[in-house]
Scaffold this motif. Structure first.
Motif, PDB file in Angstrom:
ATOM      1  N   ILE A 127     -47.733  11.810  -7.103  1.00 22.02           N
ATOM      2  CA  ILE A 127     -47.443  10.402  -7.398  1.00 22.02           C
ATOM      3  C   ILE A 127     -46.712  10.275  -8.730  1.00 22.02           C
ATOM      4  O   ILE A 127     -45.720   9.545  -8.853  1.00 22.02           O
ATOM      5  CB  ILE A 127     -48.749   9.558  -7.421  1.00 22.02           C
ATOM      6  N   SER A 128     -47.156  11.016  -9.720  1.00 24.92           N
ATOM      7  CA  SER A 128     -46.495  10.865 -11.018  1.00 24.92           C
ATOM      8  C   SER A 128     -45.044  11.336 -10.924  1.00 24.92           C
ATOM      9  O   SER A 128     -44.146  10.719 -11.507  1.00 24.92           O
ATOM     10  CB  SER A 128     -47.286  11.569 -12.130  1.00 24.92           C
ATOM     11  N   VAL A 129     -44.804  12.399 -10.154  1.00 21.83           N
ATOM     12  CA  VAL A 129     -43.424  12.880 -10.000  1.00 21.83           C
ATOM     13  C   VAL A 129     -42.587  11.863  -9.210  1.00 21.83           C
ATOM     14  O   VAL A 129     -41.468  11.515  -9.606  1.00 21.83           O
ATOM     15  CB  VAL A 129     -43.392  14.263  -9.311  1.00 21.83           C
ATOM     16  N   LEU A 130     -43.141  11.392  -8.093  1.00 21.74           N
ATOM     17  CA  LEU A 130     -42.381  10.449  -7.254  1.00 21.74           C
ATOM     18  C   LEU A 130     -42.050   9.187  -8.029  1.00 21.74           C
ATOM     19  O   LEU A 130     -40.913   8.695  -7.992  1.00 21.74           O
ATOM     20  CB  LEU A 130     -43.176  10.080  -5.995  1.00 21.74           C
ATOM     21  N   ALA A 131     -43.053   8.652  -8.737  1.00 21.46           N
ATOM     22  CA  ALA A 131     -42.834   7.386  -9.445  1.00 21.46           C
ATOM     23  C   ALA A 131     -41.767   7.569 -10.517  1.00 21.46           C
ATOM     24  O   ALA A 131     -40.866   6.731 -10.665  1.00 21.46           O
ATOM     25  CB  ALA A 131     -44.150   6.898 -10.056  1.00 21.46           C
ATOM     26  N   SER A 132     -41.838   8.667 -11.239  1.00 20.09           N
ATOM     27  CA  SER A 132     -40.856   8.813 -12.310  1.00 20.09           C
ATOM     28  C   SER A 132     -39.460   9.101 -11.745  1.00 20.09           C
ATOM     29  O   SER A 132     -38.460   8.606 -12.257  1.00 20.09           O
ATOM     30  CB  SER A 132     -41.340   9.838 -13.347  1.00 20.09           C
ATOM     31  N   ARG A 133     -39.398   9.865 -10.666  1.00 19.89           N
ATOM     32  CA  ARG A 133     -38.081  10.095 -10.061  1.00 19.89           C
ATOM     33  C   ARG A 133     -37.473   8.815  -9.491  1.00 19.89           C
ATOM     34  O   ARG A 133     -36.272   8.563  -9.635  1.00 19.89           O
ATOM     35  CB  ARG A 133     -38.181  11.137  -8.937  1.00 19.89           C
ATOM     36  N   LEU A 134     -38.328   8.026  -8.821  1.00 19.19           N
ATOM     37  CA  LEU A 134     -37.807   6.784  -8.227  1.00 19.19           C
ATOM     38  C   LEU A 134     -37.298   5.859  -9.318  1.00 19.19           C
ATOM     39  O   LEU A 134     -36.230   5.237  -9.182  1.00 19.19           O
ATOM     40  CB  LEU A 134     -38.908   6.097  -7.397  1.00 19.19           C
ATOM     41  N   LEU A 135     -38.041   5.775 -10.422  1.00 18.35           N
ATOM     42  CA  LEU A 135     -37.634   4.887 -11.511  1.00 18.35           C
ATOM     43  C   LEU A 135     -36.303   5.360 -12.095  1.00 18.35           C
ATOM     44  O   LEU A 135     -35.389   4.554 -12.334  1.00 18.35           O
ATOM     45  CB  LEU A 135     -38.721   4.856 -12.597  1.00 18.35           C
ATOM     46  N   THR A 136     -36.198   6.650 -12.313  1.00 17.16           N
ATOM     47  CA  THR A 136     -34.965   7.204 -12.870  1.00 17.16           C
ATOM     48  C   THR A 136     -33.776   6.895 -11.954  1.00 17.16           C
ATOM     49  O   THR A 136     -32.704   6.483 -12.396  1.00 17.16           O
ATOM     50  CB  THR A 136     -35.107   8.726 -13.052  1.00 17.16           C
ATOM     51  N   LYS A 137     -34.007   7.080 -10.666  1.00 15.91           N
ATOM     52  CA  LYS A 137     -32.957   6.838  -9.684  1.00 15.91           C
ATOM     53  C   LYS A 137     -32.538   5.362  -9.678  1.00 15.91           C
ATOM     54  O   LYS A 137     -31.359   5.040  -9.553  1.00 15.91           O
ATOM     55  CB  LYS A 137     -33.508   7.199  -8.302  1.00 15.91           C
ATOM     56  N   ALA A 138     -33.538   4.490  -9.831  1.00 17.04           N
ATOM     57  CA  ALA A 138     -33.260   3.049  -9.758  1.00 17.04           C
ATOM     58  C   ALA A 138     -32.316   2.600 -10.864  1.00 17.04           C
ATOM     59  O   ALA A 138     -31.562   1.652 -10.705  1.00 17.04           O
ATOM     60  CB  ALA A 138     -34.582   2.262  -9.835  1.00 17.04           C
ATOM     61  N   TYR A 139     -32.361   3.294 -11.984  1.00 17.08           N
ATOM     62  CA  TYR A 139     -31.531   2.865 -13.119  1.00 17.08           C
ATOM     63  C   TYR A 139     -30.473   3.895 -13.493  1.00 17.08           C
ATOM     64  O   TYR A 139     -30.083   3.999 -14.635  1.00 17.08           O
ATOM     65  CB  TYR A 139     -32.435   2.515 -14.316  1.00 17.08           C
ATOM     66  N   SER A 140     -30.057   4.688 -12.536  1.00 16.63           N
ATOM     67  CA  SER A 140     -29.014   5.662 -12.875  1.00 16.63           C
ATOM     68  C   SER A 140     -27.721   5.312 -12.154  1.00 16.63           C
ATOM     69  O   SER A 140     -27.715   4.628 -11.168  1.00 16.63           O
ATOM     70  CB  SER A 140     -29.454   7.068 -12.520  1.00 16.63           C
TER      71      SER A 140
END
Ligand code: FAD
Lengths: 755, 281
Positions: free
Chosen positions: B268-281
């Motif tokens: 979950i911590s990996v998915l959440a941080s990856r999704l967030l990064t993707k959302a603002y890249s």
């Protein structure tokens, strides 16, 4: 160079003849055993133990018997003959009578008018158990801490191998304790049988999906207390086996119900029941320590193997021997100290599965080879090449490697296969680790490369004469082949007519029903049927050809020794005579039976010395794997392989074996495991026992190394097992290469990679 | 077992009222498994596959897309959903095999309400609304109130799920699911993240790591407090990581034969941080 031009592309040896049952299997018209039906048929079902270990206090079947639609209920009391069965040791009860020793052990069976009636009847059988503490850790059995859970004791077999200088060592010493999880054969066609009682009630005809009709026959007739000639077996349509159909499952139950009910009985397991109804691959713990010289050459191997055999013997003694005698893998080794145990526990019985003990050994020795390479500062390829075994080398059992052994060539031919393109900057996300879950981007992925090389014995070992029989008949201008060889999907029904066409020059070949009305063919296992039954068919066809030449010779006044087959003609090698085989056999009929036996083997002595194996085959695998190190997910990108096959008899069939075996080995590497807790199976379904899908399957690039094996009747080695053996350690090595972490256990789980 | 083939919502709900232990069947990809394993034995089945109105995708107002409960995944994977609710299309692509996606429906996923149901985190992250119809009335329930436990929801026996309203969000959204093979797998952990550029907020919902889908409200508001979340915002890797940790803290996974609680939390911590990064890249 001149090439032979054949008028037609005949389905002879060397061509990709198509499976005669292929279209039916793809379109759904092929009749699997579970599709069979008989008039007036009842259904049978099995009641199984819910406990890993318990004493049976009482069994009350009265309520089940009273249920409308139920014909009969049987327990251990209804077994007229031998109360137990087993492939090597007859230690498994047909029905448990005093103790149940694993979850799923059969206790009773019912016959009723409908599967639903069966289910209800089973629920009405009252069994009182005194639940006991199960023995689930094999080390507890070895230490003697646990009192025997079976009259035959908790140690199924113990064998050591002592070879050479016991104190030899070198500057490099590497070791590891490796663990292999329990894999399921996961054939798609579930266990099924149809038993039809003879009209006089004193015999039975069983249609069953099995790997060895004659072995089933002898075990069944003993339990039924019927003479062997009153039990007939016919092979039903089989949907895969991989070792899981070597042992008796529902055969005896189905026959007993049919004889008791005096009606045909159909039995068929569900997927869930199948997980309890057949043996699995042995989980194992293997300690290995390799001593090597500074260049990375193996000096000595110390090893200790513990195979968890589960509650009953099955083939555990033979699996153990296969495991420990393959400690060295395909590498030279003069000194070894090996100790091996096959242990009885209250876990599910384990037995044959593709690779048969060698899979476990190979994961350990290949992991070790990489550690030697690292210590010696050489590459995974170099360490394997400098140690590669060759024909004539002695094995740690003292046996001399007499098979063609192109180990170095397997390695170099594999290394010569081009690596896949690197991941492009813009990728199809489905092709990344995590697949359709869209968990990763290109930047999260690291690629690794790993190697695995293996040696695998072919045929049975330790003095066993697993011969095969075939009959060839020419009648009405046509060839008929008769054998009891189980077709489980490996393609013998394709190959046998190819052999006959090549030997006899006739194209019209029919396979007679596969049943026990001819001598044994031995088991469809141990990569042996092309060699053994192929040899028998070849031998029978040659005998018929001899008769045919005599016939033609006398008709045309030619010495039959001058005649040969050329494509579809009989020709005089010296003169000009030529006649088509089809014309030559008009009015001619003849039938010959041939038994093929392989060379004799020996048992091992107490130090594990002896010529115990028949022959060997080799293969190398190189895996390229993309890993998401943070999430622990993987995608196997490419498997390159070069396999020692002797000779390719059917290219399509051969590549099918390679690709299928690779998928199965991939499964063991990264996902396939029966998860056990306290003697209970936690995932008996395809929802949770995961098999590779198309998105998990790698691109396979294969080279077949054709070095004719003189010992093999057709020059061809068995090719069924090798593909699944060293691919597993190759994949694990690739993951290690990507993440720089030792992985000691298969299947590798995401948490093993990232936590 | 009698099967009533309903052709209208009215006839379906009145059949439900008349048969107290009847079960609705849509694609049957959950229900038939339960029946085959003898977990349930309904006296009657009411098929609603022939109700055309349940298969419609409409846009009742500007900001809403309404998806009928009978729409199968094979359709949800494609346009217009792919453009309008991409996270739902991604979640749908992860479901089962092509055969399952052809038969299984959005309504069935809600009817079963498993914490591993793949469309549910999307509904939670988008604040979707479930439409229920009974013989006497119709009601709309926020997804957060609809799912109340493991395979538990507040649907009354005489109601059918007719549709789900998904707000159309300007911004970015994505769904990620971890399983132990690359397709056709029950999720070990999943996450849906929606970055709403109009409102300047991020919403995150987690699957398979608790008895219900979990909305990470604490992590969401922490993120809101440390960044502006405007379009074009750059999310530092420290913030992404911290967001992931906070999301993992809000999950409450268990150990079972599919995975361990520890791995699930980590995933979950990996998915959440990856999704967030993707959302603002
Ligand atoms: C092999 C396989 C793989 C699967 N993989 C996944 C996966 O990856 N992800 C995932 O989320 N799910 C998966 N599933 C589960 C299943 O496919 C989904 O939950 C699907 O959405 C169910 O839809 P259905 O139309 O088939 O439901 P049905 O089986 O018809 O119904 C499911 C339940 O909902 C009720 N119901 C259905 N429609 C309504 C309605 N309109 N109103 C009220 N109640 C209703 C039914 O009574 C029943 O209780 C898988 C199933 C299988 C067999």
């Amino acid at each position: 160079m001149s090439t032979t031009v054949t008028a037609r592309n005949r389905d002879v040896l060397g061509n990709s003849a198509l499976r005669p049952d292929g279209a039916g299997k793809v379109s759904g018209s092929f009749e699997f055993t579970s599709d069979m039906h008989a008039d007036n048929m009842l259904w049978g079902a099995t009641l199984r133990s819910p406990h890993p270990y318990a004493r049976i206090v009482s069994i009350d079947t009265s309520a089940a018997l009273a249920l409308a639609g139920v014909s009969c209920v049987i327990t251990s009391q209804d077994v007229p003959g031998k109360p137990t069965y087993g492939l090597i040791s007859s230690d498994q009860p047909v029905f448990a009578s005093d103790f149940v020793r694993y979850v799923g052990e059969p206790v009773a069976a019912v016959a009723a008018d409908h599967p639903e009636t069966c289910r209800r009847a089973l629920a009405l059988i009252q069994i009182e158990y005194e639940v006991l503490t199960p023995l689930t850790d094999p080390e507890d059995a070895i230490s003697g801490k646990f009192s025997p859970i079976h009259p035959d004791g908790n140690i199924i077999r113990h064998q050591r191998i002592i070879r050479g200088d016991q104190s030899a060592t070198g500057p490099i010493v590497v070791e590891g304790l490796y663990e292999i999880g329990m894999q399921d054969q996961a054939f798609l066609g579930l266990e099924a049988a149809l038993a039809i009682p003879d009209s006089d009630g004193a015999g039975v005809h069983l249609h069953v999906a099995t790997q060895w009709l004659h072995e089933d026959l002898s075990q069944i007739s003993a339990c039924l207390a019927l003479p062997a000639n009153r039990v007939r077996l016919t092979l039903g349509g089989v949907g895969g086996a991989f070792g899981a159909r070597e042992d008796i499952s529902l055969q005896v139950h189905c026959c007993l119900l049919a004889l008791k009910a005096n009606r045909p009985i159909k039995m068929q397991y569900s997927r869930e029941e199948s997980f309890f109804g057949h043996v699995h691959r042995h989980p194992a713990k293997i300690f290995m320590r390799h001593h090597a010289d500074a260049s990375g050459k193996i000096v000595k191997i110390d090893a200790r193997f513990v195979f968890d055999g589960g509650a009953y013997t099955s083939t555990s003694p033979a699996v153990l021997i296969n495991g420990i005698t393959h400690t060295q893998g395909p590498y030279k080794c003069d000194n070894a100290t090996v100790d091996g145990f096959a242990i009885r526990t209250n876990n599910p019985p384990c037995g044959a599965m593709r690779g048969f003990g060698v899979v476990q050994a190979c994961f350990a020795h290949e992991s070790q080879m990489d550690k030697i390479a690292q210590a010696a500062g050489i590459s995974p390829i170099e360490v394997r090449l400098i140690n590669a075994m060759a024909t004539g080398d002695p094995l740690i059992t003292g046996q001399t490697m007499e098979s063609v052994a192109p180990v170095a060539r397997c390695i170099t031919d594999t290394a010569n296969i081009p690596l896949p393109e690197p991941l492009p900057e813009i990728v199809n996300e489905l092709a990344l680790p995590g697949g359709s879950g869209l968990t990763a981007e290109r930047s999260n992925i690291v690629r690794g490369i790993g190697w695995g090389v293996s040696m695998k014995n072919l045929m049975y070992s330790e003095g066993f004469d697993d011969f095969a029989t075939a009959r060839c008949t020419i009648r009405d201008g046509k060839v008929f082949l008769k054998f009891a060889t189980s077709e489980v999907g490996q393609g013998f029904v394709t190959l046998a007519p190819q052999i006959a066409r090549s030997v006899l020059g006739l194209d019209d070949v029919e396979i007679e029903p596969i049943d026990t009305q001819v001598g044994s063919a031995g088991s469809t296992s141990a990569s042996r049927q092309t060699w053994m039954s192929g040899g028998a068919v070849d031998g029978a066809c040659r005998l018929v050809r001899e008769q045919m030449f005599k016939h033609v010779g006398s008709m045309h006044n030619i010495d039959p020794l001058r005649l040969v087959i050329s494509d579809t003609d009989i020709v005089d090698q010296i003169g000009t005579f030529r006649i088509s085989v089809q014309d030559a056999i008009e009015g001619f009929s003849c039938s010959e039976t041939f038994e093929h036996h392989h060379r004799k083997t020996e048992e091992l002595d107490e130090n594990g010395q002896g010529n115990c194996h028949t022959a060997f085959a080799f293969v190398a695998h190189r895996a390229v794997v993309d890993v998401d190190p943070e999430l622990g997910l993987v995608k196997v990108v490419q498997i390159a392989t070069a396999q020692d096959v002797g000779r390719v008899l059917n290219p399509l069939s051969a590549i099918g074996q390679l690709e299928g075996g690779i998928a199965q080995g991939l499964g063991l590497a990264v996902m396939e495991e029966i998860v056990m807790k306290d003697g209970k199976v936690k995932n008996p379904s395809f929802t949770d026992y995961l098999l590779p899908t198309a998105l998990d399957a790698p691109n396979v690039v294969a080279v077949m190394i054709e070095e004719y094996e003189p010992q093999a009747p057709l020059g061809a080695k068995g090719i069924g097992e090798p593909p699944c053996i060293s691919v597993t350690p190759a994949i694990v090595a690739a993951i290690r290469d990507a993440i720089g972490k030792d992985l000691l256990r298969i299947p590798v789980r995401p948490q093993d990679i990232c936590l | 077992m009698p099967m009533i083939i309903a052709t209208s919502v009215e006839s379906a709900v009145s059949a439900l009222r008349d048969h107290p232990d009847a079960r609705i069947i849509q694609g049957g990809t959950d229900l038939m498994v339960e029946i085959n394993f003898n977990h349930v034995k309904p006296s009657t089945m009411i098929s609603i596959r022939d109700i055309e109105s349940l298969k419609k995708i409409t846009q009742p107002s500007n900001g809403i897309i309404r998806i009928g409960s009978g729409v199968p995944y094979s359709q949800l994977e494609q346009e217009p959903i792919l453009s309008v609710v991409p996270a739902l299309a991604q979640a749908s692509r992860t479901v089962g095999s092509p055969q399952i996606r052809a038969a299984g429906t959005l309504g069935g996923n809600l009817g079963t309400c498993s914490p591993a149901g793949d469309t549910l985190p999307v509904m939670f992250a988008l604040d979707a609304t479930v439409h229920l119809q009974s013989p006497s009335d119709a009601r709309e329930v926020a997804i957060h109130d609809f799912m109340v436990g493991v395979k538990k929801n507040i649907r009354r026996h005489d109601e059918i799920i007719t549709a789900v309203d998904f707000p159309i969000v300007r911004g970015w959204q994505g769904y990620s699911k971890v399983g132990v093979r690359n397709a056709m797998v029950i999720s070990v952990a999943s996450a849906c993240l929606v970055a709403d550029h109009n409102e300047g907020i991020v919403r995150l919902a987690l699957g398979s790591v608790g008895p219900t889908i979990i909305r990470c409200r604490e992590a969401e508001s922490w993120l809101h407090s440390v960044t502006s979340l405007q379009q074009g915002e750059k999310i530092s890797s420290d913030i992404a990581k911290e967001f992931g940790h906070r999301a993992a803290k809000e999950s409450s996974p268990i150990d079972d034969h599919r995975s361990t609680a520890e791995y699930r939390r980590h995933a979950i911590s990996v998915l959440a941080s990856r999704l967030l990064t993707k959302a603002y890249s």
